[in-house]
Scaffold this active site. Sequence first.
Site, mmCIF file in Angstrom:
data_model
loop_
_atom_site.group_PDB
_atom_site.id
_atom_site.type_symbol
_atom_site.label_atom_id
_atom_site.label_comp_id
_atom_site.label_asym_id
_atom_site.label_seq_id
_atom_site.Cartn_x
_atom_site.Cartn_y
_atom_site.Cartn_z
ATOM 1 N N LYS A 139 0.864 -1.185 0.000
ATOM 2 C CA LYS A 139 0.000 0.000 0.000
ATOM 3 C C LYS A 139 0.898 1.232 0.000
ATOM 4 O O LYS A 139 1.362 1.691 1.035
ATOM 5 C CB LYS A 139 -0.915 0.009 1.222
ATOM 6 C CG LYS A 139 -2.292 0.613 0.977
ATOM 7 C CD LYS A 139 -2.292 2.047 0.479
ATOM 8 C CE LYS A 139 -1.998 3.026 1.587
ATOM 9 N NZ LYS A 139 -2.066 4.455 1.096
ATOM 10 N N GLY A 178 6.145 5.384 8.906
ATOM 11 C CA GLY A 178 5.361 6.610 8.896
ATOM 12 C C GLY A 178 5.389 7.281 10.253
ATOM 13 O O GLY A 178 6.325 7.080 11.040
ATOM 14 N N SER A 179 4.373 8.053 10.537
ATOM 15 C CA SER A 179 4.361 8.856 11.758
ATOM 16 C C SER A 179 4.070 8.009 12.995
ATOM 17 O O SER A 179 3.432 6.956 12.918
ATOM 18 C CB SER A 179 3.312 9.965 11.646
ATOM 19 O OG SER A 179 2.005 9.434 11.754
ATOM 20 N N THR A 180 4.523 8.502 14.131
ATOM 21 C CA THR A 180 4.298 7.796 15.391
ATOM 22 C C THR A 180 2.819 7.678 15.749
ATOM 23 O O THR A 180 2.368 6.597 16.158
ATOM 24 C CB THR A 180 5.092 8.475 16.517
ATOM 25 O OG1 THR A 180 6.500 8.326 16.240
ATOM 26 C CG2 THR A 180 4.779 7.859 17.873
ATOM 27 N N GLY A 227 1.396 4.957 13.705
ATOM 28 C CA GLY A 227 1.986 3.695 14.148
ATOM 29 C C GLY A 227 1.308 3.151 15.390
ATOM 30 O O GLY A 227 1.056 1.946 15.511
ATOM 31 N N GLU A 246 8.471 1.423 11.845
ATOM 32 C CA GLU A 246 9.590 2.376 11.738
ATOM 33 C C GLU A 246 8.953 3.753 11.687
ATOM 34 O O GLU A 246 8.352 4.121 10.684
ATOM 35 C CB GLU A 246 10.426 2.071 10.488
ATOM 36 C CG GLU A 246 11.784 2.745 10.494
ATOM 37 C CD GLU A 246 11.762 4.069 9.776
ATOM 38 O OE1 GLU A 246 11.635 5.103 10.478
ATOM 39 O OE2 GLU A 246 11.862 4.089 8.543
ATOM 40 N N CYS A 257 12.874 10.560 8.343
ATOM 41 C CA CYS A 257 12.543 10.230 9.722
ATOM 42 C C CYS A 257 13.757 10.356 10.631
ATOM 43 O O CYS A 257 13.619 10.655 11.814
ATOM 44 C CB CYS A 257 11.954 8.825 9.807
ATOM 45 S SG CYS A 257 12.927 7.578 8.948
ATOM 46 N N GLU A 280 8.474 16.360 15.585
ATOM 47 C CA GLU A 280 9.045 16.124 14.258
ATOM 48 C C GLU A 280 8.431 17.104 13.258
ATOM 49 O O GLU A 280 7.215 17.125 13.057
ATOM 50 C CB GLU A 280 8.777 14.682 13.820
ATOM 51 C CG GLU A 280 9.443 14.313 12.517
ATOM 52 C CD GLU A 280 9.252 12.849 12.169
ATOM 53 O OE1 GLU A 280 10.210 12.219 11.702
ATOM 54 O OE2 GLU A 280 8.142 12.334 12.366
#
Length: 505
Positions: A189, A242-244, A247, A264, A298, A399
């Site tokens: 995806k 991707g972003s925390t 995640g 990650e 990242c 971030e």
Amino acid sequence: MSTVKDKKFEASPTIREMYQLVINGERTDSHSNETFTTYNPATGDAVAVVAKASMEDADRAVKAARAAFDAGKWKRTPIGKRSRVLNKIASIMRSRFNELVELEILDTGKSLSAAQGQVMQAIEDFEFYAGAIVGHRGEVNNVPGQFFNYTQKEPVGVCAQIIPWNYPLMMAAWKVAPAIAAGCSVVLKPASLTPLTAIVLTEICHEAGIPPGVVNVVPGSGSTIGNYLVEHPEVDKVAFTGSTPIGKDIMAKASQTLKRVTLELGGKSPNIVFADADIEAAVAGSLYGIFYNTGQSCEARSRLYVEESIYDEFMEKFIEKAHKLKLGNPFNEETHIGAVISKDQLETIDSYVQSAISDGAEVVAGGKPAEVEGFEGGYWYEPTIITNVTHDMKAVQEEIFGPVVAVMKFNGEKEALALANDTIFGLGSAIWTTNQARATRVANEIKAGVVMVNSPISAFPGTPFGGYKQSGFGRELCVETLDLYTETKSVLSYFGTRPLNFFNV
């Protein structure tokens, strides 16, 4: 900051008008016949029309992957042959190198040098795992008496792999290569902003000999398709970059079916320059560490700590070189910094800078959207350096994902480590010193998955990449990654001549 003056580039004849889903080895339109358009961030111009996957398409892709895995053609393919297919994928990618580079630039707006390096690493990832899988095996264990125990590695099953927009092809390779090397099936995806190279990669996999259903690609909405894949009962593993916050959501959803998860996630990586560092090298490396890929990394080293005794000298050179960085035509070899991925991201970056200014910080370079001649419709931001910050500022703790670095002074190793570790993240970090003992001490104490010493390079095929704390878990790009895509089965055999009758009946 300077700009590269060059005429506006035109799309190559290799760019197709329409990119379709790939399910069960076939290009296909969306079940709903919906499409979406991708845009070049450097110009704002349309690049291609892409089939927009629906949940029905995602289900179809999962079922194709499940059927392919359960039928076993690929997972039972001898490892040597699997290795040759991965090498063939790499070979085809090499033959189409310029096309892949061009697609990556048009989709992301990144500079030519960045795209070339990332496409090359994607190729090398397949070559690395073609070799690594050959040596990935179980073990024979010492057990008592007349028993024999061995373990074997078996593919985990169907893997949903959700790819970010900042490194579209490279991140796809980081995930697809170890998964198929291990014998898994994949539903890929890609990010909606940057799906083109993932679609082409899937087609290349089939051209190289991957059986139908083993690698599928479903571009579409992350909130719809991504969530559907994470919750799908026939998906065995999810790998996400991707972003925390996303995640965390994926981890919660995946827990309902106890899927394996590799995450990650975000970072706010420290870059520590000690007084005994080679200042010229530290300046050049620090510049690359934050402004490479337009800061959309990242592990971008977005917190810069400079020892007080060299602060003034370092900053004079750092600011001077930042002003020399060139923005402009991403296809120009002289361009250092490409475009920001989207208008939304441009506004997000600027909001962080304005927040820092409101909190009392000082912008000593950049600090606003850039105007690039010939690319007025694109999304550009000046390389930005912020000083006079405090550690509780949003621009220091969160971030930003753009070309913005916050700079602070420190005195001694103890303070440097306290500042470096004062974050919820733990992905990358960098140390600049000519004292090897210091480098080792500090590297041992930094809470991060990757520590760079006197270099801004964070990863090569074979080097583990992943984070501590809220930067996620699991390691990619290394031999150990294969363990994330396999189950370890223990087989215990009795070879004695007398039957075992423990109940003595």
